[in-house]
Enzyme design. Structure first.
Site, mmCIF file in Angstrom:
data_model
loop_
_atom_site.group_PDB
_atom_site.id
_atom_site.type_symbol
_atom_site.label_atom_id
_atom_site.label_comp_id
_atom_site.label_asym_id
_atom_site.label_seq_id
_atom_site.Cartn_x
_atom_site.Cartn_y
_atom_site.Cartn_z
ATOM 1 N N ASN A 8 -27.790 -23.722 -16.284
ATOM 2 C CA ASN A 8 -27.847 -25.036 -16.306
ATOM 3 C C ASN A 8 -29.237 -25.719 -15.872
ATOM 4 O OD1 ASN A 8 -27.532 -28.170 -16.506
ATOM 5 N ND2 ASN A 8 -25.973 -28.084 -14.805
ATOM 6 N N LYS A 10 -30.575 -28.388 -16.065
ATOM 7 C CA LYS A 10 -30.540 -29.800 -15.817
ATOM 8 C C LYS A 10 -31.696 -30.640 -16.406
ATOM 9 C CE LYS A 10 -28.255 -28.786 -11.697
ATOM 10 N NZ LYS A 10 -27.627 -29.294 -10.378
ATOM 11 N N HIS A 96 -19.957 -32.397 -16.162
ATOM 12 C CA HIS A 96 -20.655 -32.177 -14.916
ATOM 13 C C HIS A 96 -20.307 -33.107 -13.779
ATOM 14 C CE1 HIS A 96 -23.846 -30.879 -12.175
ATOM 15 N NE2 HIS A 96 -23.637 -29.629 -12.585
ATOM 16 N N GLU A 98 -22.742 -34.313 -12.030
ATOM 17 C CA GLU A 98 -23.706 -35.201 -12.080
ATOM 18 C C GLU A 98 -23.416 -36.236 -13.223
ATOM 19 O OE1 GLU A 98 -26.792 -32.445 -12.070
ATOM 20 O OE2 GLU A 98 -26.235 -31.825 -10.052
ATOM 21 N N GLU A 163 -16.676 -26.321 -9.692
ATOM 22 C CA GLU A 163 -17.901 -26.410 -8.808
ATOM 23 C C GLU A 163 -17.909 -27.634 -7.809
ATOM 24 O OE1 GLU A 163 -21.595 -25.569 -11.525
ATOM 25 O OE2 GLU A 163 -21.074 -27.483 -11.831
ATOM 26 N N GLY A 169 -26.561 -27.565 -5.476
ATOM 27 C CA GLY A 169 -28.018 -27.869 -5.195
ATOM 28 C C GLY A 169 -28.276 -27.876 -3.925
ATOM 29 N N SER A 208 -24.726 -23.248 -5.940
ATOM 30 C CA SER A 208 -25.805 -22.675 -5.104
ATOM 31 C C SER A 208 -25.632 -21.276 -5.145
ATOM 32 C CB SER A 208 -25.607 -23.071 -3.686
ATOM 33 O OG SER A 208 -25.911 -24.464 -3.517
HETATM 34 C C1 PEP Z 1 -24.656 -26.755 -11.435
HETATM 35 O O1 PEP Z 1 -25.484 -27.932 -11.385
HETATM 36 O O2 PEP Z 1 -23.851 -26.623 -12.139
HETATM 37 C C2 PEP Z 1 -25.089 -25.867 -10.276
HETATM 38 C C3 PEP Z 1 -24.292 -25.159 -9.986
HETATM 39 O O3 PEP Z 1 -26.069 -26.033 -9.577
HETATM 40 P P1 PEP Z 1 -26.766 -25.222 -8.342
HETATM 41 O O4 PEP Z 1 -26.628 -23.834 -8.745
HETATM 42 O O5 PEP Z 1 -28.321 -25.681 -8.138
HETATM 43 O O6 PEP Z 1 -25.958 -25.532 -7.146
#
Ligand code: PEP
Length: 254
Positions: A8, A10, A96, A98, A163, A169, A208
């Site tokens: 992803n 973003k 997601h 976000e 998630e 992040g 992460s």
């Molecule tokens: C994500 O945005 O789906 C995600 C898992 O981000 P990160 O790997 O940066 O934590």
């Protein structure tokens, strides 16, 4: 089942950077003794066509990061599922955290988007996960259970990504035990909602994931791959995670 490693991107990168990421991925995916997982990248809308063209004919799929519920119409600034298809996408990330936080997306809206994506021929990755406060108050399974019940239409043929919001992040990852408990819970919920078909739904972990922790996380039972944010912007890291997926599958994970 082959694990799926999905990137992803973003809201990152311009067209030149997109090509710089897609090139090494394409080269690695062409290596016959290389990867045994499925690979997907989800760039921003403006880079979709470029990335889809750069990866055309390779085994790496391309997806969007969101879509509207309607196929077309007076929705300024939005992108529809058929438009994603038209740009070369075959997948889409929906719900997601976000989007849920920044755009007040509800489970009902996510469910309508899943239906729209299905109608357009896109496979969906539907994200669920609890906040730090919800986990601290012991509500994590309840929250994820509600999200699954509200966000997934019947029938559901996509993928679920667990998630935890506090792990996205932040550099904090869920422990193997946290992941094992939640993925087992999600599997049970999917079977409760969809019967036997629920056993075939891939459940990704996201939050992460990086080359150092990927092998451990991907070996947890019921982990069918990873949704990767930050590390997916570096091709060498994304490929290292993909190689960990191969090792995890051989060790019986997923
Ligand atoms: C994500 O945005 O789906 C995600 C898992 O981000 P990160 O790997 O940066 O934590």
């Amino acid at each position: 089942m082959r694990q799926l490693i999905a990137g992803n991107w973003k809201m990152n990168g311009l067209t030149t950077q997109a090509s710089a990421i897609a090139g090494p991925l394409r080269a690695a995916a062409g290596d016959p003794i290389g990867l045994t997982c499925d690979l997907l990248v989800c760039p921003p809308f403006t880079q979709l066509l470029t990335v889809a063209q750069a990866l055309a004919g390779s085994p790496i799929a391309v997806g969007g990061q969101d879509c509207h519920t309607a196929p077309h119409g007076a929705h300024t600034g939005d992108i529809s599922a058929p438009m994603l298809r038209d740009a070369g996408a075959t997948w889409v990330i929906l719900g997601h955290s976000e989007r849920r936080q920044n755009h007040a997306e509800t489970d009902e809206l996510v469910r309508e988007k899943v239906v729209a994506a299905t109608d357009a021929g896109l496979t969906q990755i539907v994200c669920v996960g609890e906040t730090a406060d919800q986990r601290a108050s012991g509500q994590e399974t309840e929250v994820v259970g509600w999200q699954l019940a509200g966000s997934l239409p019947k029938p559901f043929t996509g993928v679920v990504a667990y998630e935890p919001v506090w792990a996205i992040g932040t550099g904090k990852t869920a422990t193997e035990q946290d992941v094992a408990i939640m993925h087992a819970f999600i599997r049970d919920e999917l079977v409760r909602q969809f019967g036997e078909a629920g056993r075939g739904v891939r459940i990704l972990y996201g939050g992460s994931v990086n080359p150092a922790n990927a092998a451990t996380l991907l070996a947890v039972p019921e982990v069918g791959g990873a949704l990767v944010g930050g590390a997916s912007l570096k091709p060498e890291d994304f490929l290292a995670i993909a190689r960990a997926a191969r090792i995890a599958s051989e060790a019986g994970g997923g």
